[in-house]
Design a protein around this motif. Structure first.
Motif, short mmCIF file in Angstrom:
data_model
loop_
_atom_site.label_atom_id
_atom_site.label_comp_id
_atom_site.label_asym_id
_atom_site.label_seq_id
_atom_site.Cartn_x
_atom_site.Cartn_y
_atom_site.Cartn_z
N VAL A 202 79.98 -0.69 33.53
CA VAL A 202 79.63 0.48 34.34
C VAL A 202 79.16 0.03 35.71
N LEU A 203 79.72 0.65 36.75
CA LEU A 203 79.33 0.35 38.12
C LEU A 203 78.68 1.57 38.74
N ASP A 204 77.58 1.37 39.46
CA ASP A 204 76.94 2.44 40.21
C ASP A 204 77.71 2.67 41.50
N SER A 205 77.71 3.94 41.94
CA SER A 205 78.39 4.27 43.18
C SER A 205 77.90 5.62 43.68
N PRO A 206 77.84 5.80 45.00
CA PRO A 206 77.51 7.13 45.51
C PRO A 206 78.66 8.12 45.29
N ASP A 207 79.89 7.60 45.09
CA ASP A 207 81.06 8.45 44.86
C ASP A 207 81.88 7.86 43.71
N ALA B 263 86.45 4.92 41.11
CA ALA B 263 87.38 4.86 39.98
C ALA B 263 88.83 4.86 40.46
N ALA B 264 89.14 5.67 41.47
CA ALA B 264 90.50 5.70 42.01
C ALA B 264 90.88 4.35 42.61
N PHE B 265 89.93 3.70 43.29
CA PHE B 265 90.18 2.36 43.84
C PHE B 265 90.56 1.40 42.72
N TYR B 266 89.74 1.37 41.65
CA TYR B 266 90.01 0.43 40.56
C TYR B 266 91.25 0.82 39.76
N ALA B 267 91.59 2.09 39.70
CA ALA B 267 92.83 2.49 39.03
C ALA B 267 94.04 1.93 39.78
N GLU B 268 93.98 1.93 41.10
CA GLU B 268 95.06 1.33 41.89
C GLU B 268 95.08 -0.19 41.72
N LEU C 194 93.78 -2.06 39.08
CA LEU C 194 93.94 -2.55 37.71
C LEU C 194 94.83 -1.68 36.82
N GLY C 195 95.17 -0.49 37.28
CA GLY C 195 95.90 0.45 36.44
C GLY C 195 94.94 1.22 35.55
N GLY C 196 95.46 2.22 34.89
CA GLY C 196 94.64 3.01 33.98
C GLY C 196 94.61 4.47 34.35
N THR C 197 93.90 5.23 33.54
CA THR C 197 93.81 6.67 33.70
C THR C 197 92.36 7.05 33.99
N VAL C 198 92.17 7.81 35.05
CA VAL C 198 90.83 8.24 35.46
C VAL C 198 90.49 9.55 34.78
N GLU C 199 89.28 9.62 34.23
CA GLU C 199 88.77 10.83 33.59
C GLU C 199 87.38 11.13 34.16
N VAL C 200 87.25 12.26 34.85
CA VAL C 200 86.00 12.66 35.49
C VAL C 200 85.28 13.66 34.61
N ASP C 201 83.98 13.47 34.37
CA ASP C 201 83.23 14.45 33.58
C ASP C 201 83.06 15.74 34.39
N ASP C 202 82.58 16.77 33.74
CA ASP C 202 82.51 18.10 34.35
C ASP C 202 81.69 18.15 35.63
N GLY D 53 80.99 15.45 37.58
CA GLY D 53 81.36 14.38 38.50
C GLY D 53 80.37 13.24 38.58
N GLU D 54 79.36 13.26 37.71
CA GLU D 54 78.34 12.21 37.72
C GLU D 54 78.81 10.94 37.02
N TRP D 55 79.79 11.06 36.15
CA TRP D 55 80.30 9.93 35.35
C TRP D 55 81.81 9.99 35.35
N VAL D 56 82.44 8.84 35.57
CA VAL D 56 83.90 8.76 35.59
C VAL D 56 84.31 7.55 34.76
N ASP D 57 85.30 7.75 33.89
CA ASP D 57 85.84 6.66 33.07
C ASP D 57 87.20 6.26 33.60
N LEU D 58 87.46 4.96 33.55
CA LEU D 58 88.80 4.42 33.81
C LEU D 58 89.26 3.79 32.52
N HIS D 59 90.16 4.50 31.82
CA HIS D 59 90.68 4.03 30.54
C HIS D 59 91.92 3.18 30.80
N ARG D 60 91.93 1.99 30.19
CA ARG D 60 93.03 1.05 30.39
C ARG D 60 93.53 0.60 29.03
#
Length: 123
Positions: A9-14, A19-24, A26-34, A36-43
């Protein structure tokens, strides 16, 4: 063994943008919680990454020991593709912190858009 590692888990102001940066990267699917406080990158078949909002996030200051890196990610890249990989991560918003000393080292150090260090490592 007590358990298995669920996510890094990485802290970030955004968190969505990071997550979009790391998806580009490393690949994977971004899932944002309702909210926007928590975002998962599933790989698939790989370690998941997660990102949580930290409004007071203070990024590491490479290589300043007053604000150390605390951890970093190593991203394996084919040696022949290192220059192209660097170009792409810079386009995505990364910042070069240390080069590979004109090929004398097998890695280059960058900061992601939130300031976390990561390396592209020749394999």
């Amino acid at each position: 063994m007590i358990g298995r590692l669920g996510a890094v888990v990485l802290d970030s102001p955004d968190p969505a943008a990071l997550a979009a940066f790391y998806a580009e990267l490393l690949g994977g699917t971004v899932e944002v919680d309702d909210d926007g406080e928590w975002v998962d990158l599933h790989r698939e078949g790989e370690q998941d990454l997660a990102f949580q909002r930290a409004l007071d996030h203070k990024p590491p200051a490479w290589p300043d020991p007053e604000r150390p890196q605390q951890f970093h990610l190593d991203v394996a890249v084919e040696r022949a593709a290192m220059d192209d990989a660097e170009k792409r991560v810079l386009e995505l918003g990364a910042t070069l912190l240390e080069g590979d000393n004109d090929g004398a080292r097998n890695w280059r150090v960058y900061a992601d858009p939130a300031g976390h260090p990561f390396c592209l490592c020749a394999c």
